[in-house]
Design a protein around this motif. Structure first.
Motif, PDB file in Angstrom:
ATOM      1  N   CYS A 119       1.456   1.956   4.205  1.00 51.24           N
ATOM      2  CA  CYS A 119       1.218   0.869   3.248  1.00 51.24           C
ATOM      3  C   CYS A 119       1.334   1.401   1.819  1.00 51.24           C
ATOM      4  O   CYS A 119       0.759   2.423   1.472  1.00 51.24           O
ATOM      5  CB  CYS A 119      -0.171   0.283   3.473  1.00 51.24           C
ATOM      6  N   CYS A 127      -2.586   0.632   0.118  1.00 50.44           N
ATOM      7  CA  CYS A 127      -3.797   1.352   0.531  1.00 50.44           C
ATOM      8  C   CYS A 127      -3.476   2.680   1.213  1.00 50.44           C
ATOM      9  O   CYS A 127      -4.381   3.467   1.487  1.00 50.44           O
ATOM     10  CB  CYS A 127      -4.672   0.484   1.431  1.00 50.44           C
ATOM     11  N   CYS A 158       0.855  -4.810   5.560  1.00 47.38           N
ATOM     12  CA  CYS A 158      -0.252  -4.004   6.078  1.00 47.38           C
ATOM     13  C   CYS A 158      -1.299  -4.907   6.726  1.00 47.38           C
ATOM     14  O   CYS A 158      -1.681  -5.937   6.168  1.00 47.38           O
ATOM     15  CB  CYS A 158      -0.866  -3.227   4.917  1.00 47.38           C
ATOM     16  N   CYS A 190      -4.656  -4.658   4.281  1.00 45.01           N
ATOM     17  CA  CYS A 190      -4.774  -5.148   2.911  1.00 45.01           C
ATOM     18  C   CYS A 190      -3.637  -6.083   2.505  1.00 45.01           C
ATOM     19  O   CYS A 190      -3.571  -6.511   1.354  1.00 45.01           O
ATOM     20  CB  CYS A 190      -4.861  -3.974   1.934  1.00 45.01           C
ATOM     21  N   GLY A 234      -0.693  -5.348   1.882  1.00 45.31           N
ATOM     22  CA  GLY A 234       0.299  -4.683   1.039  1.00 45.31           C
ATOM     23  C   GLY A 234       1.630  -4.542   1.779  1.00 45.31           C
ATOM     24  O   GLY A 234       1.689  -4.686   2.996  1.00 45.31           O
TER      25      GLY A 234
HETATM   26 ZN    ZN Z   1      -2.712  -1.572   3.094  1.00 46.52          ZN
END
Ligand code: ZN
Length: 250
Positions: free
Chosen positions: A129, A132, A154, A157, A159
């Protein structure tokens, strides 16, 4: 070749520490095309499409192009470890190979059972990711891409995730590189298989090993002029199993 093979096997079985370095030639026998060779993937797919700069600017396009390339790679069906991967895993299991350093990102050494592995260019079996830093199995990301959900995200999160490989324009992982260098300096035998030794920094590792007194064994179909103690100008799937067998029964 038999005399040299039995001498190389003796060097392996007598060594306190053995390090191996593998390159694309170990993967081609499993049906993975060599990116750099004539007719290779880079003649069909633009390397610039897979540059880190492109990923950051256009992650959707990056993942679509990557899917297109991987559909070419896997067009022939499932890809599995070959006899060279198995021979190296066998050498490790028998205590005659301490660490395997690879330039390959296909995960086939791990699949064959090699445990102590340094993947210099990362692994395509995972994604990372960008927000994170979490690493995850690549399969769900590929499922999303195939379903048109690009870029994959992700699970923690949301992302954007990137293949956990070193893209063009990205720096090599420092920890992996420095481990590889210190292993090359300290090993008794350095075995090179299926690498034309043209891509730095892996290309310099055999020279580092030789300078520090290691016995070098080089198995590659195309001799590239590295002056090893034992050179086998032949297919890795032929030589490595014979080498492993000779170590087993000296
Ligand atoms: Zn992430």
């Amino acid at each position: 070749m038999d005399e040299a093979l039995s001498q190389a096997a003796t060097a392996l079985s007598e060594a306190d520490s053995v390090v191996a370095l593998t390159g694309a030639g170990v993967s081609t026998a499993s049906g993975i095309p060599d990116f750099r060779s004539e007719g290779g993937l880079w003649e069909k797919h633009d390397p610039q499409s897979f540059h880190f700069r492109r990923f950051r600017a256009d992650p959707e396009g990056f993942w679509r192009d990557r899917l297109s390339m991987f559909e070419d790679i896997y067009a022939g069906g499932d890809i599995a470890p070959n006899d060279a991967h198995h021979a190296l895993a066998e050498l490790e299991a028998a205590g005659h190979l301490d660490t395997l350093i690879t330039q390959n990102i296909d995960g086939l050494h791990r699949e064959a059972g090699t445990a102590n592995l340094i993947e210099l260019h990362g692994t395509g079996a995972e994604v990372v990711c960008m927000d994170c830093g979490e690493r995850a199995d690549a399969a769900p990301a590929w499922d999303a891409v195939k379903a048109g959900n690009v870029p994959p995200r992700c699970a923690s999160c949301d992302g954007i995730v990137k293949p956990a490989v070193v893209l063009f324009g990205e720096s090599m992982p420092e920890v992996a590189m420095s481990r590889a260098h210190s292993l090359a300096k300290s090993c008794d035998v350095f075995l090179i298989a299926g690498s034309s030794l043209t891509v730095e920094p892996a290309a310099s590792l055999p020279h580092v090993a030789a300078r520090h007194g290691a016995t070098t064994i080089y198995v590659n179909l195309d001799d590239t002029g590295f002056d090893a103690d034992y050179t086998f100008d032949a297919d890795v799937t032929d030589v490595l199993p014979r080498l492993a067998a000779a170590v087993r029964k000296p």
